[in-house]
Design a protein around this motif. Sequence first.
Motif, PDB file in Angstrom:
ATOM      1  N   GLY A 142       0.799  -1.219   0.000  1.00 39.88           N
ATOM      2  CA  GLY A 142       0.000   0.000   0.000  1.00 39.88           C
ATOM      3  C   GLY A 142       0.828   1.263   0.000  1.00 39.88           C
ATOM      4  N   GLY A 143       2.069   1.179   0.443  1.00 41.87           N
ATOM      5  CA  GLY A 143       2.942   2.343   0.443  1.00 41.87           C
ATOM      6  C   GLY A 143       2.734   3.285   1.609  1.00 41.87           C
ATOM      7  N   ARG A 144       1.736   3.018   2.459  1.00 44.63           N
ATOM      8  CA  ARG A 144       1.460   3.889   3.607  1.00 44.63           C
ATOM      9  C   ARG A 144       1.439   3.051   4.879  1.00 44.63           C
ATOM     10  NH1 ARG A 144      -0.502   8.780   3.646  1.00 44.63           N
ATOM     11  NH2 ARG A 144      -2.020   8.355   5.288  1.00 44.63           N
ATOM     12  N   ARG A 145       2.000   3.606   5.946  1.00 42.51           N
ATOM     13  CA  ARG A 145       2.070   2.889   7.225  1.00 42.51           C
ATOM     14  C   ARG A 145       0.963   3.314   8.179  1.00 42.51           C
ATOM     15  NH1 ARG A 145       5.799  -0.464   4.814  1.00 42.51           N
ATOM     16  NH2 ARG A 145       7.060   0.899   3.497  1.00 42.51           N
ATOM     17  N   VAL A 154      -2.928   2.656  12.763  1.00 42.71           N
ATOM     18  CA  VAL A 154      -4.243   2.944  13.349  1.00 42.71           C
ATOM     19  C   VAL A 154      -5.075   1.671  13.464  1.00 42.71           C
ATOM     20  CG1 VAL A 154      -6.412   4.186  13.005  1.00 42.71           C
ATOM     21  CG2 VAL A 154      -4.231   5.338  12.572  1.00 42.71           C
ATOM     22  N   GLY A 155      -5.091   0.883  12.403  1.00 43.04           N
ATOM     23  CA  GLY A 155      -5.852  -0.359  12.445  1.00 43.04           C
ATOM     24  C   GLY A 155      -5.333  -1.332  13.481  1.00 43.04           C
ATOM     25  N   GLY A 156      -4.002  -1.428  13.594  1.00 42.11           N
ATOM     26  CA  GLY A 156      -3.426  -2.310  14.602  1.00 42.11           C
ATOM     27  C   GLY A 156      -3.750  -1.851  16.009  1.00 42.11           C
ATOM     28  N   MET A 157      -3.701  -0.534  16.242  1.00 43.04           N
ATOM     29  CA  MET A 157      -4.028  -0.020  17.574  1.00 43.04           C
ATOM     30  C   MET A 157      -5.496  -0.268  17.900  1.00 43.04           C
ATOM     31  SD  MET A 157      -2.882   1.269  20.324  1.00 43.04           S
ATOM     32  CE  MET A 157      -1.265   1.902  19.873  1.00 43.04           C
ATOM     33  N   ALA A 158      -6.368  -0.130  16.908  1.00 40.31           N
ATOM     34  CA  ALA A 158      -7.798  -0.394  17.131  1.00 40.31           C
ATOM     35  C   ALA A 158      -8.012  -1.853  17.534  1.00 40.31           C
ATOM     36  CB  ALA A 158      -8.594  -0.055  15.879  1.00 40.31           C
ATOM     37  N   LEU A 159      -7.339  -2.775  16.828  1.00 42.12           N
ATOM     38  CA  LEU A 159      -7.468  -4.195  17.161  1.00 42.12           C
ATOM     39  C   LEU A 159      -6.876  -4.485  18.539  1.00 42.12           C
ATOM     40  CD1 LEU A 159      -8.377  -6.968  16.126  1.00 42.12           C
ATOM     41  CD2 LEU A 159      -6.107  -7.251  15.108  1.00 42.12           C
ATOM     42  N   THR A 187      -5.197 -13.289  21.101  1.00 46.81           N
ATOM     43  CA  THR A 187      -4.874 -13.376  19.674  1.00 46.81           C
ATOM     44  C   THR A 187      -5.004 -12.005  19.031  1.00 46.81           C
ATOM     45  OG1 THR A 187      -5.642 -15.675  19.565  1.00 46.81           O
ATOM     46  CG2 THR A 187      -5.489 -14.461  17.488  1.00 46.81           C
ATOM     47  N   MET A 188      -6.076 -11.288  19.365  1.00 46.00           N
ATOM     48  CA  MET A 188      -6.270  -9.933  18.853  1.00 46.00           C
ATOM     49  C   MET A 188      -5.155  -9.004  19.322  1.00 46.00           C
ATOM     50  SD  MET A 188     -10.364  -9.799  19.614  1.00 46.00           S
ATOM     51  CE  MET A 188     -10.556  -8.057  19.281  1.00 46.00           C
ATOM     52  N   ILE A 189      -4.752  -9.154  20.574  1.00 46.90           N
ATOM     53  CA  ILE A 189      -3.675  -8.320  21.110  1.00 46.90           C
ATOM     54  C   ILE A 189      -2.378  -8.546  20.334  1.00 46.90           C
ATOM     55  CG2 ILE A 189      -2.177  -7.986  23.131  1.00 46.90           C
ATOM     56  CD1 ILE A 189      -4.736  -8.602  24.835  1.00 46.90           C
ATOM     57  N   GLY A 190      -2.024  -9.804  20.107  1.00 48.74           N
ATOM     58  CA  GLY A 190      -0.808 -10.103  19.357  1.00 48.74           C
ATOM     59  C   GLY A 190      -0.851  -9.575  17.936  1.00 48.74           C
ATOM     60  N   LEU A 191      -1.988  -9.720  17.270  1.00 48.25           N
ATOM     61  CA  LEU A 191      -2.113  -9.217  15.898  1.00 48.25           C
ATOM     62  C   LEU A 191      -2.076  -7.694  15.873  1.00 48.25           C
ATOM     63  CD1 LEU A 191      -4.883 -11.633  14.518  1.00 48.25           C
ATOM     64  CD2 LEU A 191      -2.427 -11.665  14.005  1.00 48.25           C
ATOM     65  N   GLY A 192      -2.718  -7.059  16.869  1.00 45.19           N
ATOM     66  CA  GLY A 192      -2.698  -5.606  16.919  1.00 45.19           C
ATOM     67  C   GLY A 192      -1.304  -5.057  17.143  1.00 45.19           C
ATOM     68  N   VAL A 193      -0.551  -5.684  18.063  1.00 42.40           N
ATOM     69  CA  VAL A 193       0.839  -5.279  18.290  1.00 42.40           C
ATOM     70  C   VAL A 193       1.666  -5.465  17.018  1.00 42.40           C
ATOM     71  CG1 VAL A 193       2.956  -5.874  19.538  1.00 42.40           C
ATOM     72  CG2 VAL A 193       0.798  -5.680  20.777  1.00 42.40           C
ATOM     73  N   SER A 194       1.424  -6.554  16.313  1.00 39.98           N
ATOM     74  CA  SER A 194       2.176  -6.845  15.091  1.00 39.98           C
ATOM     75  C   SER A 194       1.955  -5.767  14.040  1.00 39.98           C
ATOM     76  CB  SER A 194       1.758  -8.209  14.528  1.00 39.98           C
ATOM     77  OG  SER A 194       2.031  -9.239  15.440  1.00 39.98           O
ATOM     78  N   ALA A 195       0.684  -5.437  13.787  1.00 40.53           N
ATOM     79  CA  ALA A 195       0.367  -4.470  12.739  1.00 40.53           C
ATOM     80  C   ALA A 195       0.865  -3.073  13.098  1.00 40.53           C
ATOM     81  CB  ALA A 195      -1.146  -4.443  12.499  1.00 40.53           C
ATOM     82  N   ALA A 223      -5.658   5.269  24.553  1.00 38.32           N
ATOM     83  CA  ALA A 223      -4.581   4.853  23.649  1.00 38.32           C
ATOM     84  C   ALA A 223      -4.975   5.085  22.190  1.00 38.32           C
ATOM     85  CB  ALA A 223      -4.245   3.380  23.882  1.00 38.32           C
ATOM     86  N   MET A 224      -6.233   4.814  21.861  1.00 41.22           N
ATOM     87  CA  MET A 224      -6.703   5.010  20.489  1.00 41.22           C
ATOM     88  C   MET A 224      -6.704   6.490  20.125  1.00 41.22           C
ATOM     89  SD  MET A 224      -7.754   2.993  18.036  1.00 41.22           S
ATOM     90  CE  MET A 224      -7.210   3.903  16.589  1.00 41.22           C
ATOM     91  N   LEU A 225      -7.159   7.335  21.029  1.00 41.78           N
ATOM     92  CA  LEU A 225      -7.195   8.773  20.760  1.00 41.78           C
ATOM     93  C   LEU A 225      -5.783   9.348  20.612  1.00 41.78           C
ATOM     94  CD1 LEU A 225     -10.046   9.872  23.219  1.00 41.78           C
ATOM     95  CD2 LEU A 225     -10.157   9.761  20.716  1.00 41.78           C
ATOM     96  N   VAL A 226      -4.873   8.920  21.485  1.00 38.39           N
ATOM     97  CA  VAL A 226      -3.483   9.387  21.393  1.00 38.39           C
ATOM     98  C   VAL A 226      -2.877   8.981  20.056  1.00 38.39           C
ATOM     99  CG1 VAL A 226      -1.162   9.033  22.337  1.00 38.39           C
ATOM    100  CG2 VAL A 226      -3.066   9.484  23.874  1.00 38.39           C
ATOM    101  N   THR A 227      -3.152   7.758  19.611  1.00 41.49           N
ATOM    102  CA  THR A 227      -2.615   7.278  18.340  1.00 41.49           C
ATOM    103  C   THR A 227      -3.139   8.100  17.169  1.00 41.49           C
ATOM    104  OG1 THR A 227      -2.389   5.031  19.203  1.00 41.49           O
ATOM    105  CG2 THR A 227      -2.462   5.278  16.808  1.00 41.49           C
ATOM    106  N   LEU A 228      -4.431   8.363  17.159  1.00 43.04           N
ATOM    107  CA  LEU A 228      -5.011   9.153  16.070  1.00 43.04           C
ATOM    108  C   LEU A 228      -4.401  10.549  16.019  1.00 43.04           C
ATOM    109  CD1 LEU A 228      -8.764   8.123  16.425  1.00 43.04           C
ATOM    110  CD2 LEU A 228      -7.213   7.515  14.556  1.00 43.04           C
ATOM    111  N   PHE A 229      -4.224  11.162  17.187  1.00 45.97           N
ATOM    112  CA  PHE A 229      -3.595  12.489  17.231  1.00 45.97           C
ATOM    113  C   PHE A 229      -2.156  12.420  16.745  1.00 45.97           C
ATOM    114  CE2 PHE A 229      -0.560  14.916  19.824  1.00 45.97           C
ATOM    115  CZ  PHE A 229      -0.829  16.197  19.359  1.00 45.97           C
ATOM    116  N   ALA A 230      -1.430  11.399  17.183  1.00 42.50           N
ATOM    117  CA  ALA A 230       0.005  11.337  16.907  1.00 42.50           C
ATOM    118  C   ALA A 230       0.314  11.133  15.429  1.00 42.50           C
ATOM    119  CB  ALA A 230       0.642  10.227  17.738  1.00 42.50           C
ATOM    120  N   VAL A 231      -0.474  10.322  14.727  1.00 40.30           N
ATOM    121  CA  VAL A 231      -0.142   9.992  13.336  1.00 40.30           C
ATOM    122  C   VAL A 231      -0.821  10.909  12.335  1.00 40.30           C
ATOM    123  CG1 VAL A 231       0.242   7.577  13.923  1.00 40.30           C
ATOM    124  CG2 VAL A 231      -2.006   8.279  13.100  1.00 40.30           C
ATOM    125  N   TRP A 232      -1.667  11.819  12.810  1.00 36.12           N
ATOM    126  CA  TRP A 232      -2.411  12.684  11.892  1.00 36.12           C
ATOM    127  C   TRP A 232      -1.442  13.535  11.052  1.00 36.12           C
ATOM    128  CZ3 TRP A 232      -7.465  12.915  10.614  1.00 36.12           C
ATOM    129  CH2 TRP A 232      -7.894  14.019   9.861  1.00 36.12           C
TER     130      TRP A 232
END
Length: 458
Positions: free
Chosen positions: A69-72, A77-82, A113-121, A184-193
């Motif tokens: 996709g060329g974008r991280r 964001v998706g990984g943090m949501a999961l 399982t969701m936690i591990g996948l979220g950390v991975s992404a 954590a989700m709100l901080v992530t959205l602010f940080a990567v915006w």
Amino acid sequence: MNYFGWARIARLGLVQAALGAVVVLTTSTINRVMVVELALPALLPGLLVGLHYLVQMARPRMGHGSDVGGRRTPWIVGGMALLALGGVTAAVATAWMDSQRAGAIALAFLAFTMIGLGVSASGTSLLVMLAKNVAPHRRGPAATLVWMMMILGFAMTAGVAGKLLEPYSPERLVAVSAGVSCLAMLVTLFAVWGLEGDPNARSQDVAQEPPKPAFVDSLKEVWAEPVARHFTQFVFISMLAYSAQDLILEPFAGSVFGFTPGASTQLSGVQHAGVLLGMLLVAGAGLLGARLGSSSRWRVVGSLRGWTVGGCIGSALAMVGLTIGGVLGANWPLHANVFVLGVANGAFSIGAIGSMMQLANQGRGSREGVRMGLWGAAQAIAFGIGGLVGTAASDLAHVLIASPGGAYASVFALEALLFVVSAAMAWRIAAPRPPQRALASTDSSSLPHNNDRAAAPT
């Protein structure tokens, strides 16, 4: 290229802190609730934490997805949501275990399982973004800043959540977990915006690029690169040595040196203080080396290669010290030994992470996510089995060796050997190749391949 300044690097550190906040609540607090409040076997949280490491074998696949996709940002964001959803689900499952144990345990396995996948992404794409957007001379200090912010996330969450959970109730556990996950989700959205610029412009660039190969083909190409393959092996061996002492250091202090539970916990604090100092030494050396000049005399001051190798050797010497301490007993300066171990561990870990960021851009283009995912998976697997290997080796040594100190000493000696092997591997990966004689021809066949450039010192 417009590299990230310190403000943007700190924003990525906020993401790492948010990630750490959710993880520490699930792997530490929920672990304790299962064992103490619910009187469940310690094996259950052990299996759940092991599962969250096991599923991180998906890191290379997720790194490939971000390469394509060329974008991280979407992966972060998706990984943090999961991850956030997994954290809340784990709390719900724990609260449910009082009444519906079988169903709750099944839900807990799904949650981890969701936690591990979220950390991975999220974690893999965050490291790739750092690797691609941080100037080479700042990568060691940047890794230090980001990891220290993660540790800050651990500490703040443990302290605040601990107070909010008093007096304990299942409802409070779910509420606190939901609050931490939402924050954590709100901080992530602010940080990567806006960190990656205009997404439409990047989409047009990706559309003009040649089609990316399938994941299996990309993984084979990366594994065929000698540097990437050898660095994967280094990460696994070094992190195995790093994590194997986690679960036996405090029991060692108690059985051989007579430490009380409180005193052994303070010993762990001494080690963590050393880790922070080691990280700061690498960051300071990197900035000093960059400021003093680009000559080889000063470049070695901030060399990630030097700190990685030196940290491994220092860790090996500290483990030898613990081996001697196991034989001598109470006369050995255990606090000083553990502090030195922490300093060496901190230096080598930041050196290794900085080297990951350097090497992720080497080799075939547009494979940064696969490389970083491969190294992240090696680290997760090593951490997952490190505690098991350390405790199993300790139990076996206690059966074969009558003296408790001698039994622990044999395990520490094995870890020292692993660190020596790690140092040799790190030196081999980073060692420069001998210069080749200049060729008269300047056609493409006379140019060095990407793998040749990847062997340059870090």
